[in-house]
Design an enzyme around this catalytic site. Sequence first.
Site, short mmCIF file in Angstrom:
data_model
loop_
_atom_site.label_atom_id
_atom_site.label_comp_id
_atom_site.label_asym_id
_atom_site.label_seq_id
_atom_site.Cartn_x
_atom_site.Cartn_y
_atom_site.Cartn_z
N HIS A 110 58.95 2.70 -42.54
CA HIS A 110 59.60 1.46 -42.97
C HIS A 110 58.61 0.31 -42.87
O HIS A 110 57.68 0.34 -42.06
CB HIS A 110 60.84 1.16 -42.11
CG HIS A 110 60.59 1.25 -40.64
ND1 HIS A 110 60.54 2.44 -39.97
CD2 HIS A 110 60.36 0.28 -39.71
CE1 HIS A 110 60.29 2.21 -38.69
NE2 HIS A 110 60.17 0.92 -38.51
N HIS A 112 58.52 -3.77 -42.04
CA HIS A 112 59.23 -4.92 -41.49
C HIS A 112 58.84 -6.15 -42.31
O HIS A 112 57.65 -6.35 -42.59
CB HIS A 112 58.79 -5.20 -40.05
CG HIS A 112 59.07 -4.12 -39.06
ND1 HIS A 112 60.07 -4.21 -38.13
CD2 HIS A 112 58.46 -2.93 -38.83
CE1 HIS A 112 60.07 -3.12 -37.36
NE2 HIS A 112 59.09 -2.33 -37.77
#
Length: 145
Positions: A110, A112
Site C-alpha cells: 500500500h 500512504h
Amino acid sequence: MTDAITFATPYDDSNIFAKILRGEIPSISVFENDDCLAFMDIMPQREGHTLVIPKRPAVTFLDIEPDSLANLIKHTQIVARAVQKAMNADGFSIVQLNGSKGGQTVPHIHFHILPGSILNAGAHGAIPSDPEHLAKVAEKIRNAF
Ligand code: 5GP
C-alpha cells in the site's frame, strides 16, 4: 520472466487489508475501481491520512508485478490530488514501507498519502481516530475528485 518476481513473498490472505477487500471488516473508502481501493487510515498520522491498495495480492514493492505497480502509482496520484485539494495541504508525503524490518505492519502492499510532511507527523499506526470524524474527512476527499 515476470513470474519469477511475482509473489516472491508468500501472501497471507488473513491480513487486515485482504479482509477489507473481501468486505469482512469495514473501511471508510474514498475511491474504488476494478484495480484499487483507497480508504482512510484508522490510525492517521495526519488529518487526511489515506491508504491506496491494489486489489490483487502482493506483499511488498518487490513482489508486485511491474504493470500492477505502475497502475497502483497512477491511482495513488489520482487519490493524492483529491487528498491535497480536500485538505488544502501545502505539501504532502507519499510513503511506502516494506517488510517488518522496514516498518510495514500490514503485509499487503500500500501507499500512504499524508498531507504535510511525514518527518513531523504523528506516530505510525498508534492512535485510532474517531470513526465519525474520519467519515467527515473521507466525505471531503470524495468530493474533491
Ligand atoms: P504499514 O505499517 O503496513 O505501512 O501501514 C499500515 C497502516 O494501516 C497503518 O498506518 C495503520 O494505522 C493502518 N491500519 C491498521 N489496521 C487498520 C484497519 O483495520 N483499517 C484501516 N483503515 N487502517 C488500518
